[in-house]
Motif scaffolding. Structure first.
Motif, mmCIF file in Angstrom:
data_model
loop_
_atom_site.group_PDB
_atom_site.id
_atom_site.type_symbol
_atom_site.label_atom_id
_atom_site.label_comp_id
_atom_site.label_asym_id
_atom_site.label_seq_id
_atom_site.Cartn_x
_atom_site.Cartn_y
_atom_site.Cartn_z
ATOM 1 N N GLN A 34 0.828 -1.205 0.000
ATOM 2 C CA GLN A 34 0.000 0.000 0.000
ATOM 3 C C GLN A 34 0.866 1.261 0.000
ATOM 4 O O GLN A 34 0.584 2.231 -0.719
ATOM 5 C CB GLN A 34 -0.924 -0.002 1.220
ATOM 6 C CG GLN A 34 -1.899 1.167 1.270
ATOM 7 C CD GLN A 34 -2.774 1.154 2.520
ATOM 8 O OE1 GLN A 34 -2.807 0.162 3.262
ATOM 9 N NE2 GLN A 34 -3.455 2.255 2.779
ATOM 10 N N PHE A 35 1.922 1.242 0.786
ATOM 11 C CA PHE A 35 2.832 2.389 0.836
ATOM 12 C C PHE A 35 3.534 2.584 -0.499
ATOM 13 O O PHE A 35 3.663 3.708 -0.999
ATOM 14 C CB PHE A 35 3.846 2.179 1.963
ATOM 15 C CG PHE A 35 4.778 3.342 2.216
ATOM 16 C CD1 PHE A 35 4.303 4.644 2.264
ATOM 17 C CD2 PHE A 35 6.132 3.122 2.435
ATOM 18 C CE1 PHE A 35 5.158 5.711 2.512
ATOM 19 C CE2 PHE A 35 6.992 4.166 2.691
ATOM 20 C CZ PHE A 35 6.509 5.470 2.724
ATOM 21 N N GLU A 36 3.979 1.495 -1.091
ATOM 22 C CA GLU A 36 4.627 1.577 -2.400
ATOM 23 C C GLU A 36 3.687 2.181 -3.439
ATOM 24 O O GLU A 36 4.079 3.065 -4.212
ATOM 25 C CB GLU A 36 5.083 0.184 -2.841
ATOM 26 C CG GLU A 36 6.262 -0.347 -2.038
ATOM 27 C CD GLU A 36 6.576 -1.793 -2.338
ATOM 28 O OE1 GLU A 36 7.703 -2.224 -2.031
ATOM 29 O OE2 GLU A 36 5.696 -2.512 -2.874
ATOM 30 N N ARG A 37 2.471 1.713 -3.465
ATOM 31 C CA ARG A 37 1.524 2.229 -4.455
ATOM 32 C C ARG A 37 1.200 3.704 -4.204
ATOM 33 O O ARG A 37 1.037 4.482 -5.152
ATOM 34 C CB ARG A 37 0.239 1.400 -4.445
ATOM 35 C CG ARG A 37 0.429 0.021 -5.084
ATOM 36 C CD ARG A 37 -0.865 -0.762 -5.213
ATOM 37 N NE ARG A 37 -1.267 -1.374 -3.955
ATOM 38 C CZ ARG A 37 -2.284 -0.969 -3.210
ATOM 39 N NH1 ARG A 37 -3.023 0.068 -3.596
ATOM 40 N NH2 ARG A 37 -2.580 -1.580 -2.085
ATOM 41 N N LYS A 189 13.890 13.758 7.512
ATOM 42 C CA LYS A 189 13.431 13.993 6.147
ATOM 43 C C LYS A 189 11.966 14.428 6.154
ATOM 44 O O LYS A 189 11.341 14.592 7.194
ATOM 45 C CB LYS A 189 13.647 12.739 5.299
ATOM 46 C CG LYS A 189 15.106 12.262 5.276
ATOM 47 C CD LYS A 189 16.010 13.259 4.597
ATOM 48 C CE LYS A 189 17.494 12.890 4.698
ATOM 49 N NZ LYS A 189 17.837 11.545 4.276
ATOM 50 N N HIS A 190 11.383 14.578 4.966
ATOM 51 C CA HIS A 190 10.051 15.186 4.847
ATOM 52 C C HIS A 190 8.952 14.323 5.433
ATOM 53 O O HIS A 190 8.015 14.827 6.050
ATOM 54 C CB HIS A 190 9.766 15.496 3.387
ATOM 55 C CG HIS A 190 10.724 16.488 2.823
ATOM 56 N ND1 HIS A 190 12.020 16.159 2.501
ATOM 57 C CD2 HIS A 190 10.594 17.813 2.558
ATOM 58 C CE1 HIS A 190 12.643 17.242 2.068
ATOM 59 N NE2 HIS A 190 11.810 18.253 2.090
ATOM 60 N N ILE A 191 9.023 13.023 5.213
ATOM 61 C CA ILE A 191 8.158 12.079 5.902
ATOM 62 C C ILE A 191 9.049 10.975 6.452
ATOM 63 O O ILE A 191 10.157 10.761 5.960
ATOM 64 C CB ILE A 191 7.066 11.484 4.986
ATOM 65 C CG1 ILE A 191 7.677 10.694 3.828
ATOM 66 C CG2 ILE A 191 6.130 12.578 4.481
ATOM 67 C CD1 ILE A 191 6.663 9.918 2.998
ATOM 68 N N THR A 192 8.569 10.288 7.478
ATOM 69 C CA THR A 192 9.416 9.285 8.103
ATOM 70 C C THR A 192 8.693 7.968 8.280
ATOM 71 O O THR A 192 7.469 7.924 8.458
ATOM 72 C CB THR A 192 9.958 9.773 9.461
ATOM 73 O OG1 THR A 192 10.911 8.832 9.952
ATOM 74 C CG2 THR A 192 8.840 9.951 10.478
ATOM 75 N N THR A 193 9.478 6.893 8.235
ATOM 76 C CA THR A 193 9.022 5.565 8.640
ATOM 77 C C THR A 193 9.907 5.074 9.790
ATOM 78 O O THR A 193 9.999 3.879 10.037
ATOM 79 C CB THR A 193 9.099 4.577 7.456
ATOM 80 O OG1 THR A 193 10.427 4.547 6.938
ATOM 81 C CG2 THR A 193 8.140 4.976 6.353
ATOM 82 N N GLN A 250 6.515 0.021 10.031
ATOM 83 C CA GLN A 250 7.120 1.241 9.487
ATOM 84 C C GLN A 250 6.279 1.840 8.358
ATOM 85 O O GLN A 250 6.101 3.059 8.283
ATOM 86 C CB GLN A 250 8.524 0.926 8.977
ATOM 87 C CG GLN A 250 9.510 0.552 10.058
ATOM 88 C CD GLN A 250 10.770 -0.044 9.469
ATOM 89 O OE1 GLN A 250 10.780 -1.180 9.003
ATOM 90 N NE2 GLN A 250 11.840 0.739 9.462
ATOM 91 N N THR A 251 5.788 0.991 7.459
ATOM 92 C CA THR A 251 5.033 1.528 6.326
ATOM 93 C C THR A 251 3.658 2.035 6.751
ATOM 94 O O THR A 251 3.101 2.916 6.088
ATOM 95 C CB THR A 251 4.911 0.484 5.202
ATOM 96 O OG1 THR A 251 4.419 -0.753 5.723
ATOM 97 C CG2 THR A 251 6.261 0.246 4.550
ATOM 98 N N ALA A 252 3.121 1.522 7.848
ATOM 99 C CA ALA A 252 1.884 2.111 8.381
ATOM 100 C C ALA A 252 2.120 3.573 8.735
ATOM 101 O O ALA A 252 1.282 4.445 8.441
ATOM 102 C CB ALA A 252 1.428 1.325 9.611
ATOM 103 N N LEU A 253 3.265 3.841 9.359
ATOM 104 C CA LEU A 253 3.623 5.231 9.670
ATOM 105 C C LEU A 253 3.828 6.024 8.387
ATOM 106 O O LEU A 253 3.368 7.168 8.271
ATOM 107 C CB LEU A 253 4.887 5.248 10.531
ATOM 108 C CG LEU A 253 5.473 6.613 10.881
ATOM 109 C CD1 LEU A 253 4.444 7.486 11.594
ATOM 110 C CD2 LEU A 253 6.734 6.455 11.736
ATOM 111 N N GLY A 254 4.495 5.432 7.401
ATOM 112 C CA GLY A 254 4.735 6.129 6.141
ATOM 113 C C GLY A 254 3.458 6.483 5.412
ATOM 114 O O GLY A 254 3.332 7.581 4.855
ATOM 115 N N ILE A 255 2.496 5.567 5.386
ATOM 116 C CA ILE A 255 1.213 5.832 4.718
ATOM 117 C C ILE A 255 0.530 7.026 5.370
ATOM 118 O O ILE A 255 -0.001 7.919 4.685
ATOM 119 C CB ILE A 255 0.313 4.582 4.791
ATOM 120 C CG1 ILE A 255 0.896 3.452 3.927
ATOM 121 C CG2 ILE A 255 -1.110 4.906 4.332
ATOM 122 C CD1 ILE A 255 0.316 2.077 4.261
ATOM 123 N N SER A 256 0.549 7.056 6.686
ATOM 124 C CA SER A 256 -0.076 8.166 7.411
ATOM 125 C C SER A 256 0.667 9.472 7.167
ATOM 126 O O SER A 256 0.051 10.517 6.920
ATOM 127 C CB SER A 256 -0.103 7.839 8.910
ATOM 128 O OG SER A 256 -0.684 8.884 9.653
#
Length: 386
Positions: A34-37, A189-193, A250-256
């Motif tokens: 989901q994060f990749e997409r 950085k601008h967003i974080t995981t 980590q990617t849950a944080l990134g998606i948010s």
């Protein structure tokens, strides 16, 4: 101490991570895809491969581009060491390119000069060039791309500073002028995981190869296997990879975080504008923003006019630290590092980058930087330079 950069975490981020922890997947699961997409869609590019840090993204990308002990890779010397180490770790021979005044990105004119010299002296031309989008500002990719066509090298954009930036109206990572773009999701950085990175590409072959490299070179896809399957459990390692996997946590944080990327960038821009206005009369200069780019403003770097002040850079730096301001310096040119000295690089090889380094100080810049804290930085710098 006011840090030079820091993450911004809200309740939505916390809830997203808790939901991931309470799910069936905490390592590789549906949130990675989901994060990749989501990042691919943001960059308007078809493919993305998430990994555990930005250096992994760069190394994986080099590997996918065929970098090995017979390869030559050139990058900017004004960068963090990872931009060169990613190629050296695969055995490649490294070359550096000097930077242009103003942006302190890879200089297309210097790149062209070094390409012409290498061709004239029959030295190996680069197989891959890694332009670094320093401080969030895209390199002049049209110029670098034109040279890649003429001299036959591939391009890996090191955009670890630059997600959220734009080049000629397109998002950094769009990839129409390069083969692969690498991002970092470190907390500054601008967003974080937490730690994390990603490589995006328009090339389906490179995409499939990076997916394999990320997971030990192993596939469970029967269409990619060499031998007949032994059963439902069967897998094959078809190339040499490693473990660059990122987790669902980590990617849950990134998606948010990604949902707020544009807001984070806009707040950075507003604080840059405020710095520029407040510091306009001081003996210093700032990074330029060219007409072809919209910088993501990862860093706000000043350069001291040392000829106009009675202090050296170290004194100014230490006085700012004493005032509770967590300034930093980005970067010591990579060719000056002792390891790269053993490879034949020396002081004086890249004069623009070295001149920049002697004068540079990075001031605090992040979305949550308050006006009060920014005023503390501004007033301290004014007092020191008065």
């Amino acid at each position: 101490m006011i840090p030079y950069g820091r993450q911004e975490i809200n309740q939505s981020d916390i809830d997203a991570v808790i939901n991931a922890l309470q799910s069936d997947y905490i390592t590789q699961g549906p949130r990675v895809d989901q994060f990749e997409r989501a990042v691919a869609a943001y960059c308007d590019t078809p493919h993305a491969v998430a990994v555990n840090n930005g250096t992994a993204a760069l190394t994986m990308a080099c590997n996918a581009l065929g970098v090995n002990s017979n390869s030559v890779v050139w990058t900017s010397t004004n960068t963090f060491t990872a931009s060169a180490n990613c190629a050296r770790s695969l055995g490649a021979r490294i070359g550096f390119v000097d930077v242009e005044p103003g942006t302190f990105n890879m200089c297309p004119n210097d790149l062209q000069k070094r390409l012409e010299q290498s061709q004239h002296t029959h030295e190996p031309l680069p197989d891959v060039v890694i332009p670094v989008h320093f401080a969030g500002h895209s390199c002049d990719m049209q110029a670098i791309h034109a040279l890649s066509i003429k001299y036959g090298f591939k391009i890996l954009e090191d955009a670890c500073h630059a997600i959220g930036g734009r080049y000629e109206g397109k998002p950094v990572g769009h990839g129409h002028l390069s083969d692969i773009t690498a991002f970092s999701f470190h907390p500054v950085k601008h967003i974080t995981t937490g730690e994390g990175g990603m490589a995006v590409t328009r090339d389906s072959t490179l995409y499939e190869k990076m997916q394999l490299i990320r997971t030990h070179g192993i596939t469970r896809d029967p269409d990619k296997m060499i031998n007949p399957s032994h059963g439902p459990w069967y897998y094959e390692q078809i190339l040499l990879g490693t473990n660059y996997r990122i987790t669902d946590i980590q990617t849950a944080l990134g998606i948010s975080q990604l949902k707020r990327l544009d807001d984070f960038c806009e707040r950075r821009r507003s604080r840059v504008a405020r710095y520029r206005q407040a510091l306009a009369e001081l003996p210093l200069s700032y990074l330029e923003e060219k007409e072809y780019a919209q910088s993501a403003w990862h860093l706000f770097v000043i350069q001291l006019d040392l000829e106009s002040i009675s202090l050296d850079r170290r004194t100014v730096f230490e006085k700012l630290r004493e005032a509770g301001i967590g300034v930093n310096v980005h970067y010591i040119p990579v060719h000056l590092q002792p390891y790269y000295h053993t490879l034949g690089f020396n002081p004086g090889d890249f004069p623009v980058a070295e001149h920049y380094y002697q004068r540079a100080i990075t001031l605090p810049l992040f979305p949550g930087l308050s006006e009060q804290d920014q005023d503390t930085v501004i007033n301290a710098l004014k007092k020191i330079l008065a």
